[in-house]
Enzyme design. Structure first.
Site, PDB file in Angstrom:
ATOM      1  N   GLY A  74      29.540   5.698  13.875  1.00 11.23           N
ATOM      2  CA  GLY A  74      28.905   5.283  13.537  1.00 11.23           C
ATOM      3  C   GLY A  74      27.422   5.013  14.594  1.00 11.23           C
ATOM      4  N   ASN A 154      24.567  -4.349   6.298  1.00  9.76           N
ATOM      5  CA  ASN A 154      25.926  -5.239   7.493  1.00  9.76           C
ATOM      6  C   ASN A 154      25.718  -6.747   7.512  1.00  9.76           C
ATOM      7  OD1 ASN A 154      23.910  -3.387   9.320  1.00  9.76           O
ATOM      8  ND2 ASN A 154      25.122  -4.956  10.843  1.00  9.76           N
ATOM      9  N   GLN A 182      29.124   1.007   6.347  1.00  8.83           N
ATOM     10  CA  GLN A 182      28.911  -0.369   5.677  1.00  8.83           C
ATOM     11  C   GLN A 182      29.944   1.144   4.060  1.00  8.83           C
ATOM     12  OE1 GLN A 182      29.980  -3.606   6.611  1.00  8.83           O
ATOM     13  NE2 GLN A 182      29.463  -2.644   8.217  1.00  8.83           N
ATOM     14  N   SER A 202      31.558   6.144   9.514  1.00 12.50           N
ATOM     15  CA  SER A 202      32.475   5.163  11.014  1.00 12.50           C
ATOM     16  C   SER A 202      33.648   4.940  10.514  1.00 12.50           C
ATOM     17  CB  SER A 202      31.564   3.953  11.717  1.00 12.50           C
ATOM     18  OG  SER A 202      32.598   3.496  12.795  1.00 12.50           O
ATOM     19  N   HIS A 204      36.677   2.989  11.894  1.00 13.71           N
ATOM     20  CA  HIS A 204      36.810   1.361  11.415  1.00 13.71           C
ATOM     21  C   HIS A 204      36.270   0.791  10.883  1.00 13.71           C
ATOM     22  CE1 HIS A 204      33.978  -0.450  14.020  1.00 13.71           C
ATOM     23  NE2 HIS A 204      33.085   1.174  14.300  1.00 13.71           N
ATOM     24  N   THR A 240      36.039  17.994  23.618  1.00 10.49           N
ATOM     25  CA  THR A 240      36.949  17.783  23.333  1.00 10.49           C
ATOM     26  C   THR A 240      37.298  17.129  21.978  1.00 10.49           C
ATOM     27  OG1 THR A 240      38.183  18.815  25.320  1.00 10.49           O
ATOM     28  CG2 THR A 240      39.573  17.838  23.565  1.00 10.49           C
ATOM     29  N   CYS A 328      23.184 -14.536  20.384  1.00  6.01           N
ATOM     30  CA  CYS A 328      23.146 -15.494  21.626  1.00  6.01           C
ATOM     31  C   CYS A 328      22.729 -14.158  22.705  1.00  6.01           C
ATOM     32  CB  CYS A 328      24.212 -16.230  22.388  1.00  6.01           C
ATOM     33  SG  CYS A 328      23.957 -17.198  23.370  1.00  6.01           S
TER      34      CYS A 328
END
Ligand SMILES: *Cc1c(COP(=O)(O)O)cnc(C)c1O
Length: 399
Positions: A74, A154, A182, A202, A204, A240, A328
């Site tokens: 993404g 997201n 998303q 994306s 994953h 590749t 953080c």
């Protein structure tokens, strides 16, 4: 590690890889490992596998296979879309329009381009995180060369009026990019009827492998390359091919889009019970995002008087995986740019919790979180000076 029960509610951060997806990938690591650019015949299988994946992605988006380009995910897709269109249209204009609630892959790319001499308008959102199409139209100038607005957020799950935004872009002949990372598997995507010129995704985020994604580029869209080198991806993206990853992406998108309605029915039932349970059981809790126009798996709630990081640590102790809006950075808590853009006060945005449900979740998971979370919140509040000072249960008027 013991036998601790793990409840994974962070599907917007990433998902596991489906067994069918991994099974489809394995032969392309071991047997069909040939470089598709080589001419000997054993590479025919790898070329064919990439073609198949391209068809699977195209079908899921309502696009043509030769409008699909594989990337490393993404972030690369967003970088390519924005830098590529900006660079190809530099002579035409220098103005880009985006929103205040984009993923950092879009926001930081836009900020980079500002240093390179582009001007960027960051559109505001309403209290639910929605971009107003009228505001978009007002922001367009004769210098505008790109509009990039995410399909769904997201953090708070808000689904933007993409077809309407795209129609405005089209009317003004400006390319429209959307970060759809998303939404794959959660919202039916059709680049033609939804007026999308460029789209990032994306693998994953929909039960595929990490490190592989795609960019849809409508035929005829002016865009420069991002990755220079060999002639892969029809000379548009060098390197590749990540064959196994690409095969996994193809299989994952086919499975994720086969029955979006059924998936949504199941996840929404779990999500709604959990969301309602939390809001009923815990006082001074505020739902972030839109009540209906939101991703089926998304819950984002702010708890007054406490900090998200504290909630996460206690939940982790109970085996519950979740996220918070605050990150953080360099020792201090940075409130979420998305929550701030919806008008949430800084101190309340610090106490936000994101739970994102997906395929692994069950009714038992919902029961478990409903049993644990109220205790965690009240324990943290008991330790919180803000809570004590408030004289307790001071009405939260952030609605
Ligand atoms: C996860 C995510 C990205 C980044 O994708 P990667 O594949 O992790 O680089 C970009 N945009 C949104 C909206 C995301 O949720």
């Amino acid at each position: 590690m013991g036998e601790k029960r793990i409840v994974y509610m962070d599907h917007s951060a990433t998902t596991y890889v489906r067994k069918e997806v991994l099974d489809a990938m394995i032969p392309y690591h071991i047997e069909f490992f040939g470089n598709p650019s080589s001419i000997y015949s054993i590479t025919r299988a790898t070329k064919k596998a990439i073609d198949t994946a391209r068809e699977q992605v195209a079908k899921a988006l309502g696009a043509e296979p030769d409008e699909i380009y594989f990337t490393s995910g993404g972030s690369e897709s967003d970088n390519w879309a924005i830098k590529g269109v900006a660079s190809a249209n530099r002579k035409k204009g220098n103005h880009i329009i985006t929103s205040k609630i984009e993923h950092h892959a879009v926001l930081h790319t836009c900020e980079y381009l500002e240093k390179e001499g582009f001007t960027v308008t960051y559109l505001p959102v309403d209290q639910y995180g929605l971009v107003d199409p009228a505001e978009l139209e007002k922001a367009i100038t004769d210098q505008t060369i790109l509009i990039t607005i995410m399909y769904a957020n997201n953090e708070i799950g808000t689904i933007e009026p993409v077809a309407e935004l795209g129609a405005i872009a089209r009317k003004h002949k400006i390319p429209f990019h959307t970060d759809a990372v998303q939404v794959i598997g959660n919202v039916p995507v059709d680049v033609k009827t939804q007026n999308i010129d460029i789209l990032s995704l994306s693998a994953h985020k929909f039960y595929g492998p990490k490190g592989v994604g795609a960019l849809y580029i409508r035929k005829g869209t002016k865009i420069d390359n991002l990755i220079h080198g060999g002639g892969q991806e029809r000379r548009r993206r060098a390197g590749t091919e990540n064959i196994a990853g690409i095969v996994g992406l193809g299989k994952a998108i086919e499975l994720a889009t086969a029955d979006i309605e059924g998936h949504n029915r199941r996840i929404r039932a779990l999500r709604d019970r959990l969301m309602k349970g939390i809001l009923d059981k815990i006082p001074d809790a505020h739902l972030n995002g839109h009540p209906e126009k939101r991703l089926v798996g998304n819950i984002n709630i702010s708890f007054k008087f406490i900090e998200g990081e504290g909630i996460l640590l206690w939940l982790d102790d109970e085996g519950i995986c979740a996220s918070t809006g605050s990150a953080c950075t360099s020792g201090s808590l940075e409130p979420s740019h998305v929550l701030l853009a919806t008008g949430l006060p800084v101190e309340i945005s610090h106490g936000s919790l994101r739970l994102t449900l997906g395929n692994v979740n069950t009714d038992a998971d919902v029961d478990f979180v409903l049993a644990v979370l109220p205790k965690v919140v009240s324990r943290l509040r008991e330790m919180s000076p803000l809570y004590l000072k408030s004289g307790k249960e001071g009405g939260c008027n952030v609605q």
